[in-house]
Motif scaffolding. Structure first.
Motif, PDB file in Angstrom:
ATOM      1  N   PRO A 130      -9.642  23.812  92.955  1.00 50.77           N
ATOM      2  CA  PRO A 130      -8.599  23.513  93.950  1.00 50.77           C
ATOM      3  C   PRO A 130      -8.615  22.055  94.397  1.00 50.77           C
ATOM      4  O   PRO A 130      -7.541  21.427  94.538  1.00 50.77           O
ATOM      5  N   ALA A 131      -9.797  21.482  94.594  1.00 55.31           N
ATOM      6  CA  ALA A 131      -9.868  20.083  95.018  1.00 55.31           C
ATOM      7  C   ALA A 131      -9.362  19.151  93.924  1.00 55.31           C
ATOM      8  O   ALA A 131      -8.656  18.162  94.197  1.00 55.31           O
ATOM      9  N   LEU A 132      -9.698  19.485  92.673  1.00 55.21           N
ATOM     10  CA  LEU A 132      -9.227  18.650  91.568  1.00 55.21           C
ATOM     11  C   LEU A 132      -7.715  18.725  91.424  1.00 55.21           C
ATOM     12  O   LEU A 132      -7.036  17.707  91.171  1.00 55.21           O
ATOM     13  N   VAL A 133      -7.162  19.909  91.569  1.00 60.57           N
ATOM     14  CA  VAL A 133      -5.708  20.056  91.489  1.00 60.57           C
ATOM     15  C   VAL A 133      -5.028  19.278  92.615  1.00 60.57           C
ATOM     16  O   VAL A 133      -4.028  18.569  92.407  1.00 60.57           O
ATOM     17  N   TRP A 134      -5.575  19.416  93.839  1.00 60.21           N
ATOM     18  CA  TRP A 134      -4.986  18.692  94.979  1.00 60.21           C
ATOM     19  C   TRP A 134      -5.050  17.192  94.752  1.00 60.21           C
ATOM     20  O   TRP A 134      -4.078  16.459  95.000  1.00 60.21           O
ATOM     21  N   ARG A 135      -6.173  16.707  94.229  1.00 59.74           N
ATOM     22  CA  ARG A 135      -6.311  15.272  93.997  1.00 59.74           C
ATOM     23  C   ARG A 135      -5.358  14.795  92.920  1.00 59.74           C
ATOM     24  O   ARG A 135      -4.766  13.716  93.028  1.00 59.74           O
TER      25      ARG A 135
END
Length: 352
Positions: A341-346
């Motif tokens: 999720p953090a990678l997608v958001w970034r």
């Protein structure tokens, strides 16, 4: 949880100490001898004998007498010839003679463990103890062992060509297909009875019972490929047809047959599936809830033949050298999942 629990826990403890003692110099075996002798006393105690019938031939049945005799021979193996305890030597000779006489008088190669019930694995352990007798003391049971082998080969499980799981106690004819829980033990001891026959049996066992469910590492099926059956107290639950106890015992079976690749792979899987808990002084599997599982692992990881020599590695193993790749890939995906999720958001923020 099962009638032989007290007996099995103590006999495996004693046998593991024998294995450790065999690896130590003769002058440094005091602890191994002390602990193995203590375990042997527990087997012969009222608690150790409680589940078994004194009315059987031999008294208390072949399960109790066979495993006890194997451990008794192990205790003698730790003592140099000419320096052995005379009382222990006489007891081993007497118990072996009683087992040999029972086999010679029986119309079946498989003696009873309980009244009206016989399992080939128990007689295999007892026969291995007679071979150990003839290694340590004057040869006495060669004809008994050869007769046993001939009669066993006349009564193999027709479905697999292996020793069956259960037999008719009167005739020795198979009544239940060969199963992983008993095969893992049979193959461990059969090499000390007859290495050539054991090699052919191990090959059949490997081909029909070693599996890799979902490609995630080798395990042992309870029933052969193409057959399903119920679980019981010996097999434990059978997820995808796999028996965890059989998988643990087969670590030692593979080691005594020189199949180091399979032994290492099964041990690796046990380190993941066994949920071990480490402290500075101990290591407990299954969250410490099943001590007999720890005993089986310790006994399996120290395995080697006592009578035969460790054979050369088999030309092919039942497990690929690349068995870790699917399992490690899955573990890497599981490890990366919380970060997705953090990678997608970034990524989206950078794109915007």
């Amino acid at each position: 949880m099962f009638p032989e629990g007290h007996f099995f826990l103590h006999v495996l403890y004693g046998l593991t100490w024998v294995e450790l003692g065999m690896r130590a110099p003769v002058g440094e075996r005091f602890a191994a001898l002390r602990e193995a002798r203590w375990a042997l006393e527990e087997l012969d105690s009222p608690t150790g004998r409680a589940p078994f019938s004194a009315e059987l031939t031999p008294p208390y049945g072949v399960f109790h007498r066979g495993w006890s005799n194997w451990l008794r021979g192990g205790v003698l193996s730790l003592q140099p010839a000419g320096q052995r305890d005379a009382g222990e030597e006489r007891q081993f000779a007497r118990d072996s003679a009683e087992l040999g006489a029972a086999f010679d008088a029986s119309s079946s190669p498989y003696l009873e463990s309980y009244p009206g019930q016989a399992w080939p694995v128990d007689s295999t352990v007892a026969i291995a103890s007679l071979r150990l007798h003839d290694l340590l003391l004057p040869d006495r049971f060669g004809r008994t062992v050869q007769r046993w082998l001939r009669e066993v080969q006349e009564r193999l499980d027709p479905n697999t060509g292996l020793l069956p799981h259960r037999v008719d106690p009167g005739t020795g004819q198979p009544t239940e297909v060969a199963r992983g829980t008993s095969q893992s033990l049979i193959q461990r001891f059969l090499i000390d009875v007859d290495p050539a026959f054991a090699a052919s049996q191990y090959s059949r066992f490997s081909n029909r019972y070693i599996t890799s469910p979902l490609g995630l590492g080798p395990t042992v099926r309870e029933y052969p490929y193409g057959m399903e059956g119920p679980a019981d107290i010996d097999s434990g639950p059978l997820p995808l047809g796999v028996s965890l106890p059989a998988s643990v015992v087969t670590i030692g079976t593979a080691q005594v047959h020189g199949d180091a690749r399979l032994a290492a792979a099964l041990a690796g899987v046990s380190e993941l599936a066994g949920v071990p808990i480490d402290t500075p002084w101990t290591k407990r599997y299954a969250l410490g809830l099943l001590p007999v599982g720890d005993a089986f692992l310790a006994w399996s990881k120290t395995a080697r033949p006592w009578v035969a020599k460790v054979p050369s590695p088999p030309p092919t193993s039942a497990v690929s050298a690349w068995w870790r790749v699917p399992l490690l890939s899955l573990l890497m995906l599981c490890s990366a999942a919380p970060w997705l999720p953090a990678l997608v958001w970034r990524h989206r923020r950078r794109h915007a």
